[in-house]
Design a protein around this motif. Structure first.
Motif, PDB file in Angstrom:
ATOM      1  N   GLU A   3       1.416   9.542   4.180  1.00  0.00           N
ATOM      2  CA  GLU A   3       0.323   8.668   4.582  1.00  0.00           C
ATOM      3  C   GLU A   3       0.820   7.422   5.319  1.00  0.00           C
ATOM      4  O   GLU A   3       0.125   6.891   6.189  1.00  0.00           O
ATOM      5  CB  GLU A   3      -0.506   8.279   3.361  1.00  0.00           C
ATOM      6  CG  GLU A   3      -1.301   9.434   2.779  1.00  0.00           C
ATOM      7  CD  GLU A   3      -2.332   9.980   3.757  1.00  0.00           C
ATOM      8  OE1 GLU A   3      -2.925   9.186   4.513  1.00  0.00           O
ATOM      9  OE2 GLU A   3      -2.533  11.216   3.756  1.00  0.00           O
ATOM     10  N   LYS A   4       2.025   6.986   4.986  1.00  0.00           N
ATOM     11  CA  LYS A   4       2.615   5.854   5.712  1.00  0.00           C
ATOM     12  C   LYS A   4       2.854   6.231   7.166  1.00  0.00           C
ATOM     13  O   LYS A   4       2.514   5.471   8.087  1.00  0.00           O
ATOM     14  CB  LYS A   4       3.920   5.433   5.055  1.00  0.00           C
ATOM     15  CG  LYS A   4       4.637   4.282   5.759  1.00  0.00           C
ATOM     16  CD  LYS A   4       5.935   3.951   5.058  1.00  0.00           C
ATOM     17  CE  LYS A   4       6.693   2.841   5.771  1.00  0.00           C
ATOM     18  NZ  LYS A   4       7.984   2.528   5.085  1.00  0.00           N
TER      19      LYS A   4
ATOM     20  N   SER B 165      -0.420   6.451   8.959  1.00  0.00           N
ATOM     21  CA  SER B 165      -0.973   5.126   9.219  1.00  0.00           C
ATOM     22  C   SER B 165      -0.251   4.448  10.371  1.00  0.00           C
ATOM     23  O   SER B 165      -0.876   3.831  11.237  1.00  0.00           O
ATOM     24  CB  SER B 165      -0.869   4.272   7.945  1.00  0.00           C
ATOM     25  OG  SER B 165      -1.327   2.963   8.181  1.00  0.00           O
TER      26      SER B 165
ATOM     27  N   PRO C  64      -8.154   2.752   1.775  1.00  0.00           N
ATOM     28  CA  PRO C  64      -7.297   3.948   1.698  1.00  0.00           C
ATOM     29  C   PRO C  64      -8.083   5.179   2.126  1.00  0.00           C
ATOM     30  O   PRO C  64      -9.249   5.332   1.778  1.00  0.00           O
ATOM     31  CB  PRO C  64      -6.935   4.016   0.202  1.00  0.00           C
ATOM     32  CG  PRO C  64      -7.112   2.646  -0.308  1.00  0.00           C
ATOM     33  CD  PRO C  64      -8.248   2.053   0.475  1.00  0.00           C
ATOM     34  N   GLU C  65      -7.432   6.051   2.867  1.00  0.00           N
ATOM     35  CA  GLU C  65      -8.101   7.250   3.348  1.00  0.00           C
ATOM     36  C   GLU C  65      -7.638   8.484   2.597  1.00  0.00           C
ATOM     37  O   GLU C  65      -7.914   9.616   2.999  1.00  0.00           O
ATOM     38  CB  GLU C  65      -7.854   7.422   4.849  1.00  0.00           C
ATOM     39  CG  GLU C  65      -8.472   6.300   5.678  1.00  0.00           C
ATOM     40  CD  GLU C  65      -8.243   6.475   7.166  1.00  0.00           C
ATOM     41  OE1 GLU C  65      -7.289   7.198   7.534  1.00  0.00           O
ATOM     42  OE2 GLU C  65      -9.023   5.905   7.950  1.00  0.00           O
TER      43      GLU C  65
ATOM     44  N   PHE D  32       2.979   9.135  -0.401  1.00  0.00           N
ATOM     45  CA  PHE D  32       3.010   7.808   0.212  1.00  0.00           C
ATOM     46  C   PHE D  32       3.759   7.838   1.545  1.00  0.00           C
ATOM     47  O   PHE D  32       3.377   7.146   2.485  1.00  0.00           O
ATOM     48  CB  PHE D  32       3.641   6.797  -0.739  1.00  0.00           C
ATOM     49  CG  PHE D  32       2.676   6.237  -1.749  1.00  0.00           C
ATOM     50  CD1 PHE D  32       1.496   5.618  -1.346  1.00  0.00           C
ATOM     51  CD2 PHE D  32       2.937   6.318  -3.099  1.00  0.00           C
ATOM     52  CE1 PHE D  32       0.603   5.107  -2.261  1.00  0.00           C
ATOM     53  CE2 PHE D  32       2.045   5.814  -4.034  1.00  0.00           C
ATOM     54  CZ  PHE D  32       0.871   5.202  -3.611  1.00  0.00           C
TER      55      PHE D  32
ATOM     56  N   VAL E  52      -4.961   2.930  -4.367  1.00  0.00           N
ATOM     57  CA  VAL E  52      -5.414   4.233  -3.901  1.00  0.00           C
ATOM     58  C   VAL E  52      -6.235   4.907  -5.004  1.00  0.00           C
ATOM     59  O   VAL E  52      -5.828   4.909  -6.164  1.00  0.00           O
ATOM     60  CB  VAL E  52      -4.205   5.116  -3.520  1.00  0.00           C
ATOM     61  CG1 VAL E  52      -4.648   6.528  -3.184  1.00  0.00           C
ATOM     62  CG2 VAL E  52      -3.469   4.503  -2.334  1.00  0.00           C
TER      63      VAL E  52
ATOM     64  N   SER F  63      -1.239   0.410  -6.205  1.00  0.00           N
ATOM     65  CA  SER F  63      -1.456   0.510  -4.758  1.00  0.00           C
ATOM     66  C   SER F  63      -2.920   0.392  -4.379  1.00  0.00           C
ATOM     67  O   SER F  63      -3.243   0.093  -3.233  1.00  0.00           O
ATOM     68  CB  SER F  63      -0.909   1.850  -4.242  1.00  0.00           C
ATOM     69  OG  SER F  63      -1.763   2.913  -4.629  1.00  0.00           O
TER      70      SER F  63
ATOM     71  N   ILE G 179      -5.560  -3.433   0.318  1.00  0.00           N
ATOM     72  CA  ILE G 179      -6.338  -2.609   1.232  1.00  0.00           C
ATOM     73  C   ILE G 179      -6.152  -3.104   2.661  1.00  0.00           C
ATOM     74  O   ILE G 179      -6.191  -4.294   2.931  1.00  0.00           O
ATOM     75  CB  ILE G 179      -7.838  -2.679   0.876  1.00  0.00           C
ATOM     76  CG1 ILE G 179      -8.029  -2.358  -0.611  1.00  0.00           C
ATOM     77  CG2 ILE G 179      -8.651  -1.729   1.723  1.00  0.00           C
ATOM     78  CD1 ILE G 179      -7.463  -1.024  -1.031  1.00  0.00           C
TER      79      ILE G 179
ATOM     80  N   LEU H 206       0.826  -1.189   0.000  1.00  0.00           N
ATOM     81  CA  LEU H 206       0.000   0.000   0.000  1.00  0.00           C
ATOM     82  C   LEU H 206       0.867   1.249   0.000  1.00  0.00           C
ATOM     83  O   LEU H 206       0.500   2.263  -0.575  1.00  0.00           O
ATOM     84  CB  LEU H 206      -0.924   0.000   1.213  1.00  0.00           C
ATOM     85  CG  LEU H 206      -1.902   1.170   1.318  1.00  0.00           C
ATOM     86  CD1 LEU H 206      -2.802   1.209   0.085  1.00  0.00           C
ATOM     87  CD2 LEU H 206      -2.722   1.090   2.576  1.00  0.00           C
TER      88      LEU H 206
END
Length: 384
Positions: A366-367, A370, A39-40, A363, A73, A71, A33, A8
Motif C-alpha cells: 500500500e505504501k 500510495s 486509508p483505502e 503496508f 487502518v 496506523s 490519515i 501510516l
C-alpha cells in the motif's frame, strides 16, 4: 495535528522508523490519515492459527496488531470460532493483545444469524456445539425467542437414544412442539446424540415422532462452521464442525437417498464476508467524520487483506468475496506447505511465514501504491 507519512506505513518489526519527507499533509484522527483522504485498505484477521494457538500468542502477533491499530487502518477479527459472544471475545482479545477491541471489530461464525431471527417468531429452534458461553443466550441476543439445546430436547425424548440413560424430565411439554430449525454453532460435544436427533428431525415433519412422507426436509439446518480441521496444541489438526456435518450428510443420505439441505454461515460463506465488509466500512465512515470539512473525499475501501491459516475457509472465502479482497495464507496453523508453495485447490494471493510478515507485506504494497498515486498527481499538476 500533523504527522509523517511513515506513521501510516510503519516500518517492519525490529527496524528503526525512517524519516520520510512528504509534501502532502497528514491528518490524524484516532490514527494518522492522509490529507484529503482516508486509508483505502483494511485488514481481516483470523484468530486461531494466525494470532494464537490454544491460548498462546504466536510470534509477532501482539506487535503486529498494535502496529495496525496505531496506523488507523480499519481492521476486523473474523473467526469461525463461535464459543463466545462478540462482546465476550472482544474482551478476551483486548486482554491478550493490549489494544481496545469492541464488538464493532468482531465477526464470529454465528454473527450473521441475526439476519434470520425474525423468520421463526415463537417457533422452536434447537442449538448445539461446544461453547464457553450460553448458546441459547447467543441466539436470544440475536432475536431468537424460543431456543433449546439438543441435549435438553433429547432428554424429553429418551426413546430416541435407547443406549443413553436420561433423568426424568417433569416439564417436557415444550419439546412436543414442532422443531422449526437446528443450528450447529460449533463442534458438538456428544456426536452420537446430536447425529441421531438431527437425522431424526431432518426426516420428520418437525415433530420427531412423525416421519415425513413427502421426501422433503421440513426442518431448516444452519451450520456456522465448515472447518473440517483446526489447529490446536496437539501435533496434528483436530476434527471440527465440518467433519461433523460431513458425517451427518453421509448418515442422512444412507437413510433417505437424499443429501441434507444446509443454510451456510461462517467462513468461507458469503454472509460472513457481507457483515465484515459492512463493519469495515463503518469504521472508515467513523474516521471520515473527523476529517475537516472541505477536505473530505470519497471513502471506499479499495482492498481488504484477509490473513488466515486455512485454505479451505480463509483463502476460499476471501477469494470468492469480491474483487477488492486479497487472501494472505500464513504457515502457523492448518497450512504447512511453506512460503515457496501454495495450496493447490485454494491458492492464496500471497503466502508468508506468519502474521508479522503479512502485516509488513500489506503496508509495503500500500505504501508503493500510495507513492505511485502521489507521483502521478504531482505529474498531472505540473502539466497544468
Amino acid at each position: 495535528m500533523l504527522r509523517s507519512a511513515s506513521l501510516l506505513f510503519p516500518a517492519p518489526c525490529g527496524l528503526v522508523q525512517p524519516r520520510v519527507r512528504c509534501s502532502r499533509r497528514i491528518i490524524t484522527t484516532r490514527a494518522h490519515i492522509m490529507s484529503g483522504g482516508l486509508p483505502e485498505f483494511g485488514f481481516v484477521f483470523d484468530i486461531d492459527g494466525v494470532l494464537i494457538r490454544g491460548w498462546d500468542l504466536l510470534p509477532n502477533a501482539k506487535e503486529s496488531l498494535k502496529k495496525v491499530h496505531d496506523s488507523g487502518v480499519p481492521y476486523l477479527f473474523v473467526t469461525n470460532n463461535g464459543m463466545d459472544t462478540e462482546d465476550e471475545r472482544a474482551k478476551i482479545l483486548s486482554k491478550q493483545f493490549d489494544i481496545p477491541v469492541t464488538n464493532k471489530s468482531m465477526v464470529l461464525n454465528h454473527s450473521a444469524l441475526q439476519n434470520h431471527a425474525n423468520d421463526f417468531g415463537d417457533e422452536l429452534v434447537l442449538v448445539t456445539g461446544y461453547s464457553r458461553t450460553s448458546l441459547k443466550g447467543v441466539l436470544k441476543s440475536y432475536g431468537f425467542k424460543n431456543v433449546a439445546l439438543i441435549s435438553e430436547f433429547a432428554a424429553c425424548h429418551p426413546h430416541a437414544l435407547p443406549n443413553k440413560k436420561y433423568p426424568d424430565v417433569k416439564d417436557r411439554a415444550w419439546a412436543d412442539k414442532p422443531v422449526a430449525a437446528v443450528v450447529v454453532v460449533e463442534t458438538p460435544e456428544n456426536w452420537h446424540e446430536d447425529l441421531q436427533v438431527i437425522c431424526d428431525l431432518l426426516r420428520s415433519t418437525g415433530n420427531i415422532n412423525e416421519l415425513a412422507e413427502d421426501n422433503k426436509q421440513h426442518v431448516k439446518l444452519f451450520n456456522c462452521n465448515f472447518d473440517f480441521t483446526y489447529a490446536e496444541h496437539f501435533h496434528t489438526a483436530r476434527f471440527g464442525p465440518g467433519a461433523f456435518i460431513q458425517l451427518l450428510d453421509v448418515l442422512f443420505h444412507d437413510s433417505t437417498g437424499r443429501h441434507i439441505e444446509i443454510i451456510r454461515h461462517g467462513k468461507p460463506n458469503k454472509p460472513a464476508y457481507e457483515i465484515a465488509a459492512k463493519k469495515l466500512q463503518a469504521q472508515l465512515d467513523a474516521l471520515a467524520k473527523e476529517v475537516p470539512k472541505g477536505e473530505q473525499k470519497s471513502h471506499k475501501l479499495k482492498h481488504v487483506y484477509a490473513v488466515g491459516d486455512n485454505p479451505k475457509s480463509d483463502v476460499r472465502g476471501a477469494n470468492s468475496a469480491g474483487n477488492i479482497w486479497r487472501s494472505i495464507l500464513v504457515c502457523t496453523g492448518v497450512y504447512k506447505g511453506g512460503v515457496k508453495s501454495n495450496d493447490k485447490e485454494d491458492p492464496a494471493h500471497y503466502v508468508v511465514d506468519g502474521v508479522g510478515e503479512a502485516v509488513d507485506k500489506v503496508f509495503e504494497i500500500e505504501k508503493q501504491r500510495s507513492l505511485g498515486r502521489a507521483a502521478s498527481q504531482e505529474l498531472d499538476e505540473s502539466k497544468k
